[in-house]
Design a protein around this motif. Structure first.
Motif, PDB file in Angstrom:
ATOM      1  N   TYR A  91       0.891  -1.172   0.000  1.00  0.00           N
ATOM      2  CA  TYR A  91       0.000   0.000   0.000  1.00  0.00           C
ATOM      3  C   TYR A  91       0.916   1.206   0.000  1.00  0.00           C
ATOM      4  CZ  TYR A  91      -3.890   3.108   0.850  1.00  0.00           C
ATOM      5  OH  TYR A  91      -4.845   4.091   0.704  1.00  0.00           O
ATOM      6  N   ALA A  92       0.812   2.036  -1.024  1.00  0.00           N
ATOM      7  CA  ALA A  92       1.787   3.109  -1.207  1.00  0.00           C
ATOM      8  C   ALA A  92       1.112   4.448  -1.470  1.00  0.00           C
ATOM      9  CB  ALA A  92       2.715   2.770  -2.380  1.00  0.00           C
ATOM     10  N   THR A  93       1.828   5.500  -1.092  1.00  0.00           N
ATOM     11  CA  THR A  93       1.372   6.851  -1.373  1.00  0.00           C
ATOM     12  C   THR A  93       2.586   7.727  -1.632  1.00  0.00           C
ATOM     13  OG1 THR A  93      -0.061   8.653  -0.597  1.00  0.00           O
ATOM     14  CG2 THR A  93       1.383   7.622   1.038  1.00  0.00           C
ATOM     15  N   GLY A  94       2.334   8.918  -2.163  1.00  0.00           N
ATOM     16  CA  GLY A  94       3.442   9.820  -2.466  1.00  0.00           C
ATOM     17  C   GLY A  94       2.983  11.262  -2.435  1.00  0.00           C
ATOM     18  N   SER A  95       3.952  12.166  -2.370  1.00  0.00           N
ATOM     19  CA  SER A  95       3.668  13.596  -2.337  1.00  0.00           C
ATOM     20  C   SER A  95       4.509  14.316  -3.379  1.00  0.00           C
ATOM     21  CB  SER A  95       3.976  14.167  -0.948  1.00  0.00           C
ATOM     22  OG  SER A  95       3.937  15.580  -0.965  1.00  0.00           O
ATOM     23  N   ASP A  96       3.870  15.240  -4.098  1.00  0.00           N
ATOM     24  CA  ASP A  96       4.600  16.071  -5.055  1.00  0.00           C
ATOM     25  C   ASP A  96       4.596  17.527  -4.600  1.00  0.00           C
ATOM     26  OD1 ASP A  96       2.016  16.880  -5.478  1.00  0.00           O
ATOM     27  OD2 ASP A  96       1.927  16.315  -7.589  1.00  0.00           O
ATOM     28  N   ALA A  97       4.600  17.724  -3.280  1.00  0.00           N
ATOM     29  CA  ALA A  97       4.494  19.076  -2.718  1.00  0.00           C
ATOM     30  C   ALA A  97       5.799  19.867  -2.805  1.00  0.00           C
ATOM     31  CB  ALA A  97       4.040  19.002  -1.257  1.00  0.00           C
ATOM     32  N   GLY A  98       6.859  19.238  -3.259  1.00  0.00           N
ATOM     33  CA  GLY A  98       8.144  19.910  -3.368  1.00  0.00           C
ATOM     34  C   GLY A  98       8.284  20.692  -4.662  1.00  0.00           C
ATOM     35  N   GLU A 117       3.433   1.765  -7.535  1.00  0.00           N
ATOM     36  CA  GLU A 117       2.954   2.829  -8.419  1.00  0.00           C
ATOM     37  C   GLU A 117       1.459   2.668  -8.674  1.00  0.00           C
ATOM     38  OE1 GLU A 117       2.915   6.178  -9.944  1.00  0.00           O
ATOM     39  OE2 GLU A 117       4.969   5.494  -9.584  1.00  0.00           O
ATOM     40  N   LEU A 118       1.012   1.435  -8.873  1.00  0.00           N
ATOM     41  CA  LEU A 118      -0.404   1.178  -9.070  1.00  0.00           C
ATOM     42  C   LEU A 118      -1.196   1.535  -7.812  1.00  0.00           C
ATOM     43  CD1 LEU A 118      -2.703   0.026 -10.824  1.00  0.00           C
ATOM     44  CD2 LEU A 118      -2.091  -2.258  -9.949  1.00  0.00           C
ATOM     45  N   SER A 119      -0.673   1.183  -6.656  1.00  0.00           N
ATOM     46  CA  SER A 119      -1.324   1.500  -5.394  1.00  0.00           C
ATOM     47  C   SER A 119      -1.441   3.008  -5.204  1.00  0.00           C
ATOM     48  CB  SER A 119      -0.533   0.886  -4.239  1.00  0.00           C
ATOM     49  OG  SER A 119      -1.086   1.257  -2.989  1.00  0.00           O
ATOM     50  N   ARG A 120      -0.385   3.741  -5.516  1.00  0.00           N
ATOM     51  CA  ARG A 120      -0.422   5.202  -5.385  1.00  0.00           C
ATOM     52  C   ARG A 120      -1.484   5.804  -6.292  1.00  0.00           C
ATOM     53  NH1 ARG A 120       1.618   9.939  -7.759  1.00  0.00           N
ATOM     54  NH2 ARG A 120       2.558   8.801  -9.522  1.00  0.00           N
ATOM     55  N   ARG A 121      -1.543   5.322  -7.521  1.00  0.00           N
ATOM     56  CA  ARG A 121      -2.497   5.889  -8.474  1.00  0.00           C
ATOM     57  C   ARG A 121      -3.944   5.567  -8.107  1.00  0.00           C
ATOM     58  NH1 ARG A 121       0.817   3.560 -12.483  1.00  0.00           N
ATOM     59  NH2 ARG A 121      -0.887   2.114 -12.998  1.00  0.00           N
ATOM     60  N   GLU A 122      -4.173   4.356  -7.620  1.00  0.00           N
ATOM     61  CA  GLU A 122      -5.544   3.904  -7.392  1.00  0.00           C
ATOM     62  C   GLU A 122      -5.963   3.960  -5.921  1.00  0.00           C
ATOM     63  OE1 GLU A 122      -6.236   0.160  -9.311  1.00  0.00           O
ATOM     64  OE2 GLU A 122      -5.779   0.974 -11.310  1.00  0.00           O
ATOM     65  N   HIS A 123      -5.046   4.380  -5.059  1.00  0.00           N
ATOM     66  CA  HIS A 123      -5.354   4.543  -3.631  1.00  0.00           C
ATOM     67  C   HIS A 123      -5.944   3.267  -3.019  1.00  0.00           C
ATOM     68  CE1 HIS A 123      -4.594   8.834  -4.069  1.00  0.00           C
ATOM     69  NE2 HIS A 123      -5.396   8.826  -5.133  1.00  0.00           N
TER      70      HIS A 123
END
Length: 334
Positions: A189-196, A317-323
């Motif tokens: 189960y993955a997530t990411g941030s593009d706040a930088g 990557e799939l987990s991040r995209r599909e939550h």
């Protein structure tokens, strides 16, 4: 032994130095899309510069080391296989599963050797952790925490070519997690941030990521990465069991400051980057490759091992995209 080296960027230049000094390498031929750069590296290391990668496959080399741009890896691996040449390649084989599987089919059809450059397998700290885990000294392993933090982001032009933070960076953590524990990842189960910096959003990438990975024996592992760790290059792994816990990468150069009144002092010379931190491991993996080619050692990291690490990255990557949680069985293995 006559070795052909393709790619003379930062890591390729390092490899050229190691190979040119190796006692079993009598001749080194280097090639790069930038012919002037290849010529400069050849002059510096006492090697021969080839006009292009084509000559590597026709000048009678005994093995090929691939350190080119990632987009060229799969084709060069296939060419080495068709030429009957053993190959060492920096990760990844390719940036996607179809490219990876295609290259592996070429290698397996030809029956040639392919060793992938997951250098952490040759780091003394990770090797010691593996030994401790396998000995049972920690008892039942229940938690693993992996960290990879780059001090500064890469150039903006690199991001669209990198495959993203999971495939380019965290893939090392996914590989070493399997190698140290001896277990397989079954769900992520993955997530990411593009706040930088905006360049990450422009590239459809994230600058910071986290993944929770469940292993096949129930052990839980977390893997985090960032491109924006101003304190320095920080790569660590903590392994906790019912009896004890150990840490890899914790020394007087670890870029972290304790807030405790009696804690250790901050690092006065933190690691600036991956090449400095893992230089001995990079040397050891090339030495092992030469011994494998000579029939003196077993392949420590073949293409299928690299495929498994990539499948974990693809699942993240799939987990991040599909939550959502993603089972590894959802990602093709053939």
């Amino acid at each position: 032994m006559r070795i052909g080296l393709i790619g003379t960027g930062r890591i390729g230049t390092f490899h050229a130095g190691v190979l040119s000094r190796h006692r079993e390498v009598g001749s080194l031929v280097v090639a790069d899309a930038d012919r002037a750069r290849a010529a400069e590296v050849a002059e510096r290391t006492g090697s021969t510069a080839a006009p292009s990668a084509d000559e590597i496959f026709t000048w009678g080399v005994d093995a090929v080391v691939i350190a080119s741009a990632t987009a060229a890896h799969a084709d060069l691996i296939a060419r080495a296989a068709r030429a009957g040449l053993p190959a060492f390649c920096e990760k990844p084989i390719a940036l996607d599963l179809p490219g990876t599987l295609g290259a592996l089919r070429e290698v397996e059809s030809a029956g040639t050797l392919l060793q992938l450059g997951f250098m952490r397998r040759f780091d003394t700290g990770y090797a010691k952790a593996r030994e401790i885990v396998r000995s049972g000294a920690l008892g039942r392993l229940h938690t693993v925490r992996a960290i990879t933090s780059d001090p500064t982001p890469p150039p903006a032009a690199y991001l669209p070519l990198s495959g993203g933070l999971y495939r380019d960076c965290l893939v090392h953590d996914f590989d070493i997690l399997r190698w140290v524990t001896g277990r397989e990842v079954v769900e992520v189960y993955a997530t990411g941030s593009d706040a930088g910096p905006a360049m990450f959003r422009d590239a459809g990438d994230v600058d910071t990521a986290a993944a929770l990975l469940t292993l096949d024996d129930g052990t839980l592992a977390t893997a985090t990465a960032t491109r924006c760790n101003g304190a320095g290059y920080d790569v660590r792994m903590e392994l906790a069991g019912e009896l004890d816990q150990v840490a890899v990468g914790l020394d007087d150069r670890t870029p972290i400051t304790s807030t405790e009144p009696h804690g250790p002092p901050p690092a006065t010379k933190p690691w600036p980057g991956f090449l400095e931190r893992f230089a001995p491991a990079y040397e050891a993996e090339l030495d092992t490759f030469i011994r494998v080619v000579r029939g003196e050692a077993e392949n420590p990291c073949d293409g299928r091992e690299a495929l498994t690490a990539l499948r974990i990255a693809e699942a993240c990557e799939l987990s991040r995209r599909e939550h959502r949680p993603v089972r590894l069985e959802e990602i093709p293995a053939h």
